[in-house]
Design a protein around this motif. Structure first.
Motif, PDB file in Angstrom:
ATOM      1  N   GLU A  22       0.853  -1.190   0.000  1.00 60.49           N
ATOM      2  CA  GLU A  22       0.000   0.000   0.000  1.00 60.49           C
ATOM      3  C   GLU A  22       0.884   1.233   0.000  1.00 60.49           C
ATOM      4  O   GLU A  22       1.903   1.279   0.700  1.00 60.49           O
ATOM      5  CB  GLU A  22      -0.918   0.007   1.225  1.00 60.49           C
ATOM      6  N   ILE A  23       0.508   2.219  -0.789  1.00 62.82           N
ATOM      7  CA  ILE A  23       1.249   3.474  -0.817  1.00 62.82           C
ATOM      8  C   ILE A  23       0.735   4.368   0.304  1.00 62.82           C
ATOM      9  O   ILE A  23      -0.453   4.682   0.369  1.00 62.82           O
ATOM     10  CB  ILE A  23       1.093   4.176  -2.180  1.00 62.82           C
ATOM     11  N   LEU A  24       1.640   4.765   1.189  1.00 60.25           N
ATOM     12  CA  LEU A  24       1.277   5.586   2.337  1.00 60.25           C
ATOM     13  C   LEU A  24       1.426   7.077   2.047  1.00 60.25           C
ATOM     14  O   LEU A  24       0.649   7.892   2.522  1.00 60.25           O
ATOM     15  CB  LEU A  24       2.141   5.205   3.539  1.00 60.25           C
ATOM     16  N   GLU A  25       2.446   7.418   1.268  1.00 59.15           N
ATOM     17  CA  GLU A  25       2.641   8.809   0.863  1.00 59.15           C
ATOM     18  C   GLU A  25       3.600   8.854  -0.310  1.00 59.15           C
ATOM     19  O   GLU A  25       4.327   7.899  -0.576  1.00 59.15           O
ATOM     20  CB  GLU A  25       3.184   9.663   2.013  1.00 59.15           C
ATOM     21  N   ILE A  34       5.889   3.052   1.346  1.00 56.79           N
ATOM     22  CA  ILE A  34       4.967   1.934   1.188  1.00 56.79           C
ATOM     23  C   ILE A  34       4.939   1.059   2.430  1.00 56.79           C
ATOM     24  O   ILE A  34       5.849   1.082   3.263  1.00 56.79           O
ATOM     25  CB  ILE A  34       5.341   1.067  -0.033  1.00 56.79           C
ATOM     26  N   CYS A  35       3.890   0.267   2.531  1.00 55.53           N
ATOM     27  CA  CYS A  35       3.767  -0.761   3.559  1.00 55.53           C
ATOM     28  C   CYS A  35       3.564  -2.092   2.854  1.00 55.53           C
ATOM     29  O   CYS A  35       2.590  -2.266   2.108  1.00 55.53           O
ATOM     30  CB  CYS A  35       2.595  -0.458   4.487  1.00 55.53           C
ATOM     31  N   CYS A  36       4.481  -3.022   3.042  1.00 55.28           N
ATOM     32  CA  CYS A  36       4.388  -4.339   2.416  1.00 55.28           C
ATOM     33  C   CYS A  36       3.222  -5.115   3.019  1.00 55.28           C
ATOM     34  O   CYS A  36       3.113  -5.253   4.243  1.00 55.28           O
ATOM     35  CB  CYS A  36       5.694  -5.095   2.625  1.00 55.28           C
ATOM     36  N   SER A  37       2.346  -5.618   2.183  1.00 55.03           N
ATOM     37  CA  SER A  37       1.153  -6.316   2.660  1.00 55.03           C
ATOM     38  C   SER A  37       1.495  -7.615   3.382  1.00 55.03           C
ATOM     39  O   SER A  37       0.775  -8.026   4.297  1.00 55.03           O
ATOM     40  CB  SER A  37       0.219  -6.625   1.486  1.00 55.03           C
ATOM     41  N   TYR A  38       2.593  -8.246   3.003  1.00 55.07           N
ATOM     42  CA  TYR A  38       2.928  -9.560   3.561  1.00 55.07           C
ATOM     43  C   TYR A  38       3.374  -9.481   5.016  1.00 55.07           C
ATOM     44  O   TYR A  38       2.987 -10.305   5.847  1.00 55.07           O
ATOM     45  CB  TYR A  38       4.019 -10.220   2.721  1.00 55.07           C
ATOM     46  N   ASP A  39       4.192  -8.484   5.339  1.00 55.73           N
ATOM     47  CA  ASP A  39       4.755  -8.438   6.694  1.00 55.73           C
ATOM     48  C   ASP A  39       4.585  -7.101   7.400  1.00 55.73           C
ATOM     49  O   ASP A  39       5.047  -6.935   8.535  1.00 55.73           O
ATOM     50  CB  ASP A  39       6.243  -8.817   6.668  1.00 55.73           C
ATOM     51  N   GLY A  40       3.914  -6.138   6.736  1.00 58.16           N
ATOM     52  CA  GLY A  40       3.676  -4.847   7.369  1.00 58.16           C
ATOM     53  C   GLY A  40       4.892  -3.947   7.447  1.00 58.16           C
ATOM     54  O   GLY A  40       4.852  -2.895   8.096  1.00 58.16           O
ATOM     55  N   GLN A  46      11.101   3.640  -5.336  1.00 59.90           N
ATOM     56  CA  GLN A  46      10.780   4.512  -6.454  1.00 59.90           C
ATOM     57  C   GLN A  46       9.382   4.206  -6.979  1.00 59.90           C
ATOM     58  O   GLN A  46       9.002   3.041  -7.127  1.00 59.90           O
ATOM     59  CB  GLN A  46      11.811   4.339  -7.569  1.00 59.90           C
ATOM     60  N   SER A  47       8.656   5.254  -7.288  1.00 62.66           N
ATOM     61  CA  SER A  47       7.294   5.073  -7.804  1.00 62.66           C
ATOM     62  C   SER A  47       7.293   4.281  -9.103  1.00 62.66           C
ATOM     63  O   SER A  47       6.333   3.557  -9.396  1.00 62.66           O
ATOM     64  CB  SER A  47       6.632   6.437  -8.015  1.00 62.66           C
ATOM     65  N   SER A  48       8.377   4.383  -9.875  1.00 59.49           N
ATOM     66  CA  SER A  48       8.461   3.664 -11.150  1.00 59.49           C
ATOM     67  C   SER A  48       8.556   2.157 -10.956  1.00 59.49           C
ATOM     68  O   SER A  48       8.368   1.394 -11.909  1.00 59.49           O
ATOM     69  CB  SER A  48       9.666   4.156 -11.954  1.00 59.49           C
TER      70      SER A  48
END
Length: 244
Positions: A22-25, A34-40, A46-48
């Protein structure tokens, strides 16, 4: 994934192909926290390196993993090589559509839910990493730190570990004595200040596979790890946890 939105900062972890986050900012210079969905785990990349997917695909995710050391797939009509353990998110019959991006994969897949958890299979998965160089923040066969190695191996058995060694030590069932350990138990090690800083996978009560300089097999006793090449004691044993 970096500690700050700059290439010169510490690499704290990695996202591999197909992993959701998930993109946080977003920053002004094309970085995203970002926050990795698998382990938080949180960090900057990079956005790319990111592509958006539909909410339904994000929620559905996918359990299938790439089981080979390197796998070949097709991304938007061009060949792409991805490492062991990539998640085939939202893929059905070898095809996934991530918004405008087409992914085709016709290779072998690994189903973590159906995987056997016997000693032989655990060894086989762990040994695929042998001689992988140690890389701070890494978790692939091209470079892995100690907890990235254990996390990725356990992912093949549908056991979600947290990212860092001290976090993984809060999971699983405590095992009181090394003599009671079995293949697949995790052994944790602390520094002189008492902080857990290292983890490895026990092969039996006398051997451990872990990432230290490279992924290697060393001897272990009730005091800790002994390097099989130098015969020096390298890590002090703190606790053992069982997950399988």
């Amino acid at each position: 994934m970096r500690a700050e939105p700059a290439h010169r900062t510490e690499m704290v972890s990695q996202l591999v192909f197909g992993e959701c986050c998930e993109i946080l900012e977003k920053s002004k210079d094309q970085w995203a926290r970002i926050c990795c969905s698998y382990d938080g785990y949180e960090g900057w990349c990079q956005s790319s390196h990111l592509t958006e997917i539909d909410a339904a695909d994000y929620e559905r995710g996918g359990n299938a993993l790439t089981p080979e050391w390197v796998a070949s797939l097709e991304y938007n009509g061009h060949p792409m090589m991805v490492p062991l353990g990539c998640t085939l998110t939202a893929m059905k019959n070898g095809h996934a559509l991530w918004r405008k991006n087409q992914v085709y994969y016709k290779g072998k897949t690994w189903d973590p839910v159906a995987a056997g958890r016997d000693a032989r299979t655990i060894r086989q998965q762990a040994f695929k990493f042998l001689n992988t160089p140690y890389l701070w923040g890494g978790k692939t066969v091209f470079g892995a730190d100690c907890s990235g190695f254990t996390q990725t191996v356990f992912k093949f058995f549908d056991i979600p570990l947290l990212r860092d060694a001290y976090q993984q030590a809060t999971q699983g069932e405590h095992i009181g004595f090394l003599e009671e350990s079995q293949t697949g138990d995790l052994a944790f090690f602390d520094n002189p200040e008492g902080k857990i800083t290292h983890v490895g996978i026990l092969l039996n009560a006398n051997e451990i596979v872990h990432s230290s300089g490279k992924v290697r097999v060393d001897k272990i006793d009730n005091m800790g790890i002994v390097n099989t090449e130098t015969f020096q004691r390298t890590h002090h044993l703190r606790t053992i946890r069982r997950f399988l």
